[in-house]
Design an enzyme around this catalytic site. Sequence first.
Site, PDB file in Angstrom:
ATOM      1  N   GLY A 203       0.826  -1.215   0.000  1.00 32.51           N
ATOM      2  CA  GLY A 203       0.000   0.000   0.000  1.00 32.51           C
ATOM      3  C   GLY A 203       0.849   1.248   0.000  1.00 32.51           C
ATOM      4  O   GLY A 203       2.049   1.201  -0.281  1.00 32.51           O
ATOM      5  N   ASN A 204       0.245   2.368   0.282  1.00 27.84           N
ATOM      6  CA  ASN A 204       0.974   3.632   0.354  1.00 27.84           C
ATOM      7  C   ASN A 204       0.348   4.508   1.432  1.00 27.84           C
ATOM      8  O   ASN A 204      -0.659   4.150   2.033  1.00 27.84           O
ATOM      9  CB  ASN A 204       1.005   4.326  -1.016  1.00 27.84           C
ATOM     10  N   ARG A 205       0.945   5.674   1.656  1.00 25.86           N
ATOM     11  CA  ARG A 205       0.574   6.489   2.816  1.00 25.86           C
ATOM     12  C   ARG A 205      -0.530   7.507   2.527  1.00 25.86           C
ATOM     13  O   ARG A 205      -0.804   8.356   3.360  1.00 25.86           O
ATOM     14  CB  ARG A 205       1.828   7.226   3.322  1.00 25.86           C
ATOM     15  N   SER A 206      -1.162   7.431   1.376  1.00 28.17           N
ATOM     16  CA  SER A 206      -2.175   8.445   1.066  1.00 28.17           C
ATOM     17  C   SER A 206      -3.406   8.283   1.972  1.00 28.17           C
ATOM     18  O   SER A 206      -3.944   7.194   2.127  1.00 28.17           O
ATOM     19  CB  SER A 206      -2.589   8.313  -0.402  1.00 28.17           C
TER      20      SER A 206
END
Length: 396
Positions: A203-206
């Site tokens: 995933g990512n931090r958005s």
Amino acid sequence: MVLGVSGGIAAYKACELLRLLTESGHSVRVVPTDSALKFVGAPTWAALSGQPVTTDVWTDVEQVPHVRLGQESDLVVVAPATADLIARAATGRADDLLTATLLTARCPVLFAPAMHTEMWEHPATQDNVRTLRARGVVVLDPAVGRLTGADTGRGRLPEPADIFAAAQALLARGAQPLDLLGRHVVVSAGGTREPLDPVRFLGNRSSGKQGYALARTAIARGAEVTVVAANVALPDPAGAKVVRVGTAEELRTAVLDAARGADAVVMAAAVADFRPAVRADAKLKKTDSDPEPIALVRNPDILVELGRDRAHAGQVVVGFAAETNDVLANGRAKLAAKGCDLLVVNEVGERRAFDTPDNAATILDPEGGATEVPLGSKDALAHVVWDLVAARLSAT
Ligand code: C5P
């Protein structure tokens, strides 16, 4: 301002909205309908607002309240707006003080509907809502959740804090025209998650904050908004249609579907460029030997697809790009590669971009223009994006 209250059980929630409005310094005259007083009595409204409360046009006639209230208001908010009140407003009735006020008001008008799902979905109500929106009234979509009894569905009054935020946004824009009125815009928000197995993902931090700011501000400017939300933990922006997705593939399906009828698509979501080649059906087990490398395959680039296969001529496509170095050079190259109309380039850093309330950006266009947006709220950046989108829409 005028706070109109019509006769639904959610009238009690309008007390909290009234508090939020008065405590932020607004002078609020509450104008209930007769039915609203069956739910919350006039003394409550009078005590909370510090102003007289009447439902008819026959009280204090010498002050001509049925004309003066609407004429002198900076904003009229109707919360809750029942099916009946919406119908009366749409047909231009003036049979009580609230409907007379709505006919004489020339300021922004905001409706926060609340009713049972069947009433909201009935073609008569939907026609009335369309009529009001076409006249410039901002009608929030009701929220989904618990209704009067044990039943749930769409029809719940948006949270008082969300109605308050929409009211503030309308006031902040003052007499500025609702330049996205009648426009349908799609915003993707959040970050995709690409599963490795049933419990793990890449995933990512958005957080979705910038995407939700774009949705909120577009609603305040009159647009019909569809948000495609990838793993966003924030409350739904009041008035937006929210489609929840998890992976890049799901986001692609939802965005391309919504984009078909849209005037503008803003891809604020952080979409994974790659996904694991294999998604295990069962949880991957720890082994004593060294782990196998994870093989990745490329995800489709949705922004490239949107830019290349426009749903119709004149559709405006906006991308976002987070860069850590050579921000402008990388941004220009990305604008060309993606084929979009605007590229909002963020420098990823301390107090900006991911999961913060603030952001700063440079917005690039294919004509060589670069609009600098200094560090400020994500709402402020969103408004600049919509300024540029609205200018491109009106040029076509
Ligand atoms: O190439 P990069 O990931 O930096 O591009 C960011 C922009 O492209 C964002 O607007 C993002 O929503 C979009 N994007 C996309 N599909 C992908 C990757 C990114 O639409 N697979």
